[in-house]
Design an enzyme around this catalytic site. Structure first.
Site, mmCIF file in Angstrom:
data_model
loop_
_atom_site.group_PDB
_atom_site.id
_atom_site.type_symbol
_atom_site.label_atom_id
_atom_site.label_comp_id
_atom_site.label_asym_id
_atom_site.label_seq_id
_atom_site.Cartn_x
_atom_site.Cartn_y
_atom_site.Cartn_z
ATOM 1 N N LYS A 1 18.535 12.788 3.701
ATOM 2 C CA LYS A 1 18.399 11.540 2.460
ATOM 3 C C LYS A 1 19.717 11.949 1.845
ATOM 4 C CE LYS A 1 16.555 12.097 -1.610
ATOM 5 N NZ LYS A 1 17.364 11.876 -2.630
ATOM 6 N N ASN A 2 20.091 12.938 1.441
ATOM 7 C CA ASN A 2 21.318 13.071 0.719
ATOM 8 C C ASN A 2 22.575 12.826 1.418
ATOM 9 O OD1 ASN A 2 19.513 13.611 -1.698
ATOM 10 N ND2 ASN A 2 19.938 15.604 -1.705
ATOM 11 N N LEU B 1 32.292 13.254 -14.900
ATOM 12 C CA LEU B 1 33.355 13.769 -13.852
ATOM 13 C C LEU B 1 33.592 12.850 -12.981
ATOM 14 C CD1 LEU B 1 31.639 17.342 -13.724
ATOM 15 C CD2 LEU B 1 33.890 16.878 -15.152
ATOM 16 N N CYS C 1 17.055 10.649 -16.783
ATOM 17 C CA CYS C 1 16.672 10.973 -15.736
ATOM 18 C C CYS C 1 15.853 12.402 -15.943
ATOM 19 C CB CYS C 1 18.133 11.651 -14.979
ATOM 20 S SG CYS C 1 17.493 12.568 -13.421
ATOM 21 N N ARG D 1 22.067 14.807 -16.821
ATOM 22 C CA ARG D 1 22.824 14.451 -15.608
ATOM 23 C C ARG D 1 23.918 13.177 -16.038
ATOM 24 N NH1 ARG D 1 19.099 13.749 -10.416
ATOM 25 N NH2 ARG D 1 21.125 14.561 -9.341
ATOM 26 N N ASP E 1 17.618 22.159 -5.136
ATOM 27 C CA ASP E 1 16.576 21.546 -4.392
ATOM 28 C C ASP E 1 15.663 22.120 -3.635
ATOM 29 O OD1 ASP E 1 18.046 19.209 -5.394
ATOM 30 O OD2 ASP E 1 18.651 18.445 -3.626
ATOM 31 N N ARG F 1 9.990 9.143 -1.732
ATOM 32 C CA ARG F 1 11.555 8.933 -1.988
ATOM 33 C C ARG F 1 12.169 9.973 -0.929
ATOM 34 N NH1 ARG F 1 13.317 10.417 -7.020
ATOM 35 N NH2 ARG F 1 15.205 10.070 -5.891
HETATM 36 C C1 UD1 Z 1 23.004 15.659 -5.698
HETATM 37 C C2 UD1 Z 1 21.865 15.554 -4.910
HETATM 38 C C3 UD1 Z 1 20.763 16.425 -5.699
HETATM 39 C C4 UD1 Z 1 21.189 17.927 -5.653
HETATM 40 C C5 UD1 Z 1 22.547 17.944 -6.644
HETATM 41 C C6 UD1 Z 1 22.983 19.413 -6.626
HETATM 42 C C7 UD1 Z 1 21.969 13.353 -3.790
HETATM 43 C C8 UD1 Z 1 21.551 12.248 -3.887
HETATM 44 N N1 UD1 Z 1 21.551 14.232 -4.996
HETATM 45 O O1 UD1 Z 1 23.025 15.298 -6.875
HETATM 46 O O2 UD1 Z 1 19.365 16.580 -4.749
HETATM 47 O O3 UD1 Z 1 20.220 18.255 -6.586
HETATM 48 O O4 UD1 Z 1 23.360 17.061 -5.761
HETATM 49 O O5 UD1 Z 1 23.054 19.912 -5.238
HETATM 50 O O6 UD1 Z 1 23.061 13.870 -3.148
HETATM 51 N N2 UD1 Z 1 27.624 16.842 -13.740
HETATM 52 C C9 UD1 Z 1 28.371 16.538 -14.798
HETATM 53 N N3 UD1 Z 1 29.060 15.478 -14.985
HETATM 54 C C10 UD1 Z 1 29.133 14.579 -13.986
HETATM 55 C C11 UD1 Z 1 28.434 14.756 -12.837
HETATM 56 C C12 UD1 Z 1 27.517 15.664 -12.553
HETATM 57 O O7 UD1 Z 1 28.156 17.388 -15.866
HETATM 58 O O8 UD1 Z 1 30.063 13.609 -14.054
HETATM 59 C C13 UD1 Z 1 26.816 18.009 -13.903
HETATM 60 C C14 UD1 Z 1 25.205 17.694 -13.525
HETATM 61 O O9 UD1 Z 1 24.637 17.525 -14.731
HETATM 62 C C15 UD1 Z 1 24.935 19.051 -12.913
HETATM 63 C C16 UD1 Z 1 25.845 19.466 -11.976
HETATM 64 O O10 UD1 Z 1 27.037 18.704 -12.287
HETATM 65 O O11 UD1 Z 1 24.473 20.118 -13.661
HETATM 66 C C17 UD1 Z 1 25.831 19.222 -10.574
HETATM 67 O O12 UD1 Z 1 25.586 17.620 -10.409
HETATM 68 P P1 UD1 Z 1 25.886 17.063 -9.055
HETATM 69 O O13 UD1 Z 1 26.160 17.933 -7.750
HETATM 70 O O14 UD1 Z 1 26.862 15.980 -9.421
HETATM 71 O O15 UD1 Z 1 24.519 16.222 -8.452
HETATM 72 P P2 UD1 Z 1 24.162 14.919 -7.918
HETATM 73 O O16 UD1 Z 1 25.482 14.682 -7.101
HETATM 74 O O17 UD1 Z 1 23.707 13.960 -8.795
#
Ligand code: UD1
Length: 431
Positions: free
Chosen positions: A22-23, A135, A126, A131, A316, A408
């Protein structure tokens, strides 16, 4: 609303086909916005998130179609989806849709790169912590985008196109790396991404972009270098197997005991989790057709785990592993380092008899719990499936509510477990 009824206590025996990830499928589908030509994706899992994203992309003018089954394809092989973004008719992604699936926020990058503008709703609350998207926006700004927040929407503009830049992520972000890759592929000049996410889904996206004509080096390492090109073409790409689905079923077998071949699974995608399972007393072997998971008698041993970005133990799989540890022969400690508040499963596991104490981002699992079936529900995908795992080993009947979370991210869950001997059934409608 559908529910799933599980009667615990059966060992799992047989084989489970692992679906496409999925991801990986979601960002790959979003990458179709980068080109006027057709992107064809194979091995796409049948999931509600994929259907929803097709609708969201349709809103922007992407023609998305599921092709029929081809000769020789088994029922289990994933779907083939074609996506053609010949004309983008709308550069706005509305709140109603983005709030239902956070990853759809990522359309901002290809839209901005190709159209010079995008207006995308902030994803909103969320279930697993705040989240933020700071960044992601920082990465786009480094490529020359002008960004404003207006009435809950991110308005991003680059009227003269994006320019290559140096992006240093202070924290590993999968979504941030995905959108930086997409945006930089069509930017003018060279982009360097430092502290890039190394998750296999990032590498899968990069490989697809390369087939579309992008110039990318270093995907799968902490530094990725992208040489922007003026346009991208169509391509065919096969989605890699789902490592989270693989790890989930491996933990289910560790939990119930038994012997199951996880078909098409690739050990290199989840070595850290497999190592932990081996430490817990599970036998894992790699075979030509996939990964074989066995536990035939013997105690489940306690193992301490801390989640980490790839190649570490994935967040995950944290909830599923906690379910397993409730039955371990002693106490264990699970440290969640990626997401705050990703412990919603703890209360529900407690309803099944688990004894877990939370202290900040650490869960202390007592082990040796005698689990007993009960009605449960969960507020996210991974938490829901951890309840399924616990229920498979619990005495008596468990009713898992809010099954839409499972739909999902887990294709045909009850069918896959049922064919290995689990007593699991979907009950439709209200109840
Ligand atoms: C993706 C995966 C999710 C997985 C996660 C971490 C998909 C659709 N989802 O989520 O299943 O659990 O990676 O492996 O692929 N963060 C910030 N600022 C930002 C973006 C992220 O602070 O702008 C933080 C988040 O709050 C979190 C960390 O960075 O603490 C990692 O998040 P991130 O890797 O971005 O997760 P997703 O890409 O949303």
């Amino acid at each position: 609303m559908d529910r799933i009824r599980i009667i615990g206590g059966q060992p799992l025996e047989g084989s489970i086909p692992i679906s496409g990830a999925k991801n990986a499928a979601l960002p790959l589908m979003i990458a179709s916005i980068l080109t006027r030509e057709t992107l064809t994706l194979h091995n796409v899992p049948r999931l509600s998130d994929v259907r929803l994203l097709m609708r969201i992309l349709g809103n922007h003018g992407v023609d998305a179609a599921i092709s029929g089954k081809r000769l020789g394809q088994s029922e289990e092989s994933g779907e083939t989806i074609t996506l053609s973004a010949r004309d983008i008719v709308d550069t706005t992604a509305p709140y109603e849709l983005v709030s239902r699936m956070r990853a759809s926020f990522w359309v901002i990058a290809p839209m901005l790169a190709r159209m010079g503008e995008a207006r995308v709703s902030l994803p909103g609350g969320c279930a697993i912590g705040t989240r933020p998207v700071d960044l992601l926006l920082m990465a786009l700004e480094k490529l020359g985008a002008e960004i404003e927040i207006d009435a809950g929407y991110v308005v991003a503009k680059a009227p003269k196109g994006l320019k290559g830049g140096h992006i240093v992520f202070p924290k590993v972000t999968v979504g941030g790396t995905h959108i930086a890759l997409m945006a930089a592929s069509l930017a003018d000049g060279t982009t360097i991404i430092d502290n890039a996410a190394q998750e296999p889904e990032v590498t899968d996206l990069a490989e697809c972009l390369i087939k579309m004509g992008a110039r990318i080096e270093g995907a799968g390492t902490a530094q990725i270098v992208i040489e922007g090109v003026a346009r991208l073409d169509g391509a065919h790409h096969t989605v890699l197997p789902d490592r989270i689905e693989t790890g989930t079923y491996a933990m289910a077998v560790a939990m119930t005991g038994g012997n199951v071949l996880l078909e098409n699974a690739r050990p290199d995608l989840l070595q850290a989790a497999l190592d932990v399972l081996v430490q817990s007393g599970t036998t894992i072997t790699s075979e030509a057709g996939g990964i074989r998971v066995m536990r035939t008698g013997g105690d489940i041993l306690p193992v301490d785990v801390a989640t980490a970005p790839f190649p570490g133990f994935p967040t995950d799989l944290q909830a599923q592993f906690m379910a397993l540890m409730t039955r371990a022969h002693g106490p264990s400690k699970i440290h969640e380092t990626i997401f705050e508040n990703r412990f919603m499963h703890v209360q529900e596991l407690a309803r099944l008899g688990a004894q877990i104490r939370l202290d900040g981002d650490i869960a202390y699992v007592q082990g040796k719990s005698r689990l007993k079936g009960a009605p449960v529900m969960a507020t996210d995908l991974r938490a829901s499936v951890s309840l399924v795992i616990a229920a498979l080993a619990a005495e008596g009947t468990t009713l898992v509510n809010r099954v839409y979370h499972l739909d999902r991210g887990f294709e045909a869950l009850e069918k896959k477990l049922g064919r290995c001997g689990a007593s699991i059934e979907r009950l439709s409608g209200e109840g």
